[in-house]
Motif scaffolding. Structure first.
Motif, PDB file in Angstrom:
ATOM      1  N   LEU A  42      49.209  22.542  44.211  1.00 53.53           N
ATOM      2  CA  LEU A  42      48.110  23.224  43.535  1.00 53.53           C
ATOM      3  C   LEU A  42      48.014  22.827  42.066  1.00 53.53           C
ATOM      4  N   TYR A  43      49.034  22.198  41.532  1.00 52.91           N
ATOM      5  CA  TYR A  43      49.039  21.824  40.116  1.00 52.91           C
ATOM      6  C   TYR A  43      47.814  20.990  39.761  1.00 52.91           C
ATOM      7  N   ARG A  44      47.383  20.135  40.674  1.00 50.33           N
ATOM      8  CA  ARG A  44      46.243  19.256  40.398  1.00 50.33           C
ATOM      9  C   ARG A  44      44.933  20.031  40.344  1.00 50.33           C
ATOM     10  N   ARG A 158      42.225  33.410  45.514  1.00 52.25           N
ATOM     11  CA  ARG A 158      43.389  32.832  44.837  1.00 52.25           C
ATOM     12  C   ARG A 158      44.646  33.664  45.062  1.00 52.25           C
ATOM     13  N   ILE A 159      44.497  34.982  45.090  1.00 50.03           N
ATOM     14  CA  ILE A 159      45.652  35.827  45.380  1.00 50.03           C
ATOM     15  C   ILE A 159      46.128  35.613  46.811  1.00 50.03           C
ATOM     16  N   ALA A 160      45.188  35.499  47.744  1.00 46.95           N
ATOM     17  CA  ALA A 160      45.558  35.262  49.145  1.00 46.95           C
ATOM     18  C   ALA A 160      46.297  33.936  49.295  1.00 46.95           C
ATOM     19  N   ILE A 161      45.790  32.891  48.651  1.00 50.73           N
ATOM     20  CA  ILE A 161      46.460  31.588  48.701  1.00 50.73           C
ATOM     21  C   ILE A 161      47.875  31.708  48.150  1.00 50.73           C
ATOM     22  N   THR A 162      48.016  32.437  47.043  1.00 52.14           N
ATOM     23  CA  THR A 162      49.327  32.609  46.422  1.00 52.14           C
ATOM     24  C   THR A 162      50.263  33.407  47.318  1.00 52.14           C
ATOM     25  N   ASN A 163      49.764  34.491  47.897  1.00 52.46           N
ATOM     26  CA  ASN A 163      50.587  35.298  48.802  1.00 52.46           C
ATOM     27  C   ASN A 163      51.150  34.464  49.945  1.00 52.46           C
ATOM     28  N   PHE A 164      50.314  33.645  50.544  1.00 49.61           N
ATOM     29  CA  PHE A 164      50.771  32.849  51.684  1.00 49.61           C
ATOM     30  C   PHE A 164      51.653  31.692  51.244  1.00 49.61           C
ATOM     31  N   SER A 165      51.412  31.158  50.048  1.00 49.12           N
ATOM     32  CA  SER A 165      52.269  30.096  49.527  1.00 49.12           C
ATOM     33  C   SER A 165      53.676  30.615  49.261  1.00 49.12           C
ATOM     34  N   TRP A 200      41.747  25.814  45.087  1.00 49.26           N
ATOM     35  CA  TRP A 200      41.819  26.796  44.009  1.00 49.26           C
ATOM     36  C   TRP A 200      40.457  27.031  43.359  1.00 49.26           C
ATOM     37  N   ASN A 201      39.601  26.030  43.422  1.00 46.95           N
ATOM     38  CA  ASN A 201      38.273  26.110  42.824  1.00 46.95           C
ATOM     39  C   ASN A 201      37.208  26.257  43.908  1.00 46.95           C
ATOM     40  N   SER A 202      36.091  26.824  43.530  1.00 41.19           N
ATOM     41  CA  SER A 202      35.060  27.151  44.507  1.00 41.19           C
ATOM     42  C   SER A 202      34.205  25.941  44.893  1.00 41.19           C
ATOM     43  N   HIS A 203      33.874  25.879  46.179  1.00 39.22           N
ATOM     44  CA  HIS A 203      32.904  24.904  46.690  1.00 39.22           C
ATOM     45  C   HIS A 203      31.790  25.640  47.434  1.00 39.22           C
ATOM     46  N   ILE A 204      31.578  26.898  47.056  1.00 37.39           N
ATOM     47  CA  ILE A 204      30.674  27.740  47.843  1.00 37.39           C
ATOM     48  C   ILE A 204      29.252  27.180  47.888  1.00 37.39           C
ATOM     49  N   HIS A 205      28.839  26.483  46.838  1.00 37.50           N
ATOM     50  CA  HIS A 205      27.476  25.939  46.809  1.00 37.50           C
ATOM     51  C   HIS A 205      27.332  24.666  47.642  1.00 37.50           C
ATOM     52  N   GLU A 206      28.456  24.159  48.142  1.00 38.36           N
ATOM     53  CA  GLU A 206      28.422  22.973  49.001  1.00 38.36           C
ATOM     54  C   GLU A 206      28.498  23.330  50.482  1.00 38.36           C
TER      55      GLU A 206
END
Length: 221
Positions: A42-44, A158-165, A200-206
């Motif tokens: 996720l650093y990138r 982002r919290i969900a991703i972190t929880n599962f990570s 980590w970043n949104s692609h919702i408009h795609e």
């Protein structure tokens, strides 16, 4: 719930708050720090590249002396979701607050959706997953499942991703709206949309629109 985990996280957040003063900025650095520590790829993607950490030796020592990933991994309770609600709850609408479900409502959801207790490799989809709390709880019933969550609030994704990570679970979280965007993996638009999961970043408009109607309840696929 292990109270020692919550105590450790509050102390950790306090270090960020003392550094950055602003609640939102402190939270963003706090959640990025935990996410990247548990999922280095996720650093990138995160906005900050930890220049604030590398330039401050005393801050680095404080974080290392406070942060204990071992006890964090040992508790499947959604402490991060609770903390987010407490710090930002007054600014959130009722719908968003309700997505971070209290433990008693999780049991009711399981009763309604008939999540089985099984060791099979199920796919479980939560179309309004919030911080992933319900899917974390589902792990107790179906530990070998793959978990899919759709959420319209990027902070909660982002919290969900972190929880599962933190726990190394097989989870996929997509910033989308279940009523607008296709989430059925059996459809071409769904396959296209899920490629953006865990970003980590949104692609919702795609994202591609829903064709027909998505189910809006927790599903075993």
């Amino acid at each position: 719930m292990d109270q020692s985990v919550r105590t450790m996280l509050e102390r950790l957040y306090g270090i960020f708050e003392a550094k950055f003063k602003d609640t939102r900025e402190s939270w963003n650095h706090f959640i990025e720090f935990i996410a990247v520590d548990n999922k280095p790829t996720l650093y990138r993607q995160v906005k900050h590249k930890f220049e604030w950490l590398f330039d401050d030796l005393s801050l680095c020592k404080s974080l290392l002396n406070t942060y204990d990933p071992k006890i964090l991994k040992g508790d499947f309770y959604d402490h991060l979701g609770d903390m987010y609600l407490e710090k930002f709850g007054e600014s959130l609408d009722t719908k968003t607050r309700d997505k971070v479900r209290p433990p008693e409502s999780i049991e009711k959801v399981f009763d309604m959706t008939h999540i089985p207790r099984t060791d099979k490799n199920l796919n479980i989809l939560d179309p309004a997953c919030g911080t992933g709390r319900l899917l974390l709880a589902a792990h107790k019933l179906a530990p070998n499942a793959s978990y899919f969550g759709v959420e319209s609030d990027l902070d909660l994704v982002r919290i969900a991703i972190t929880n599962f990570s933190i726990h190394g679970l097989d989870g996929y979280f997509l910033h989308a709206e279940s009523c607008k965007h296709e989430t059925d993996i059996a459809k071409a638009n769904g396959q296209y949309n899920w490629q953006f999961a865990n970003d980590w970043n949104s692609h919702i408009h795609e994202l591609k629109p829903v064709s027909g109607q998505n189910k809006v309840v927790l599903q075993v696929l």
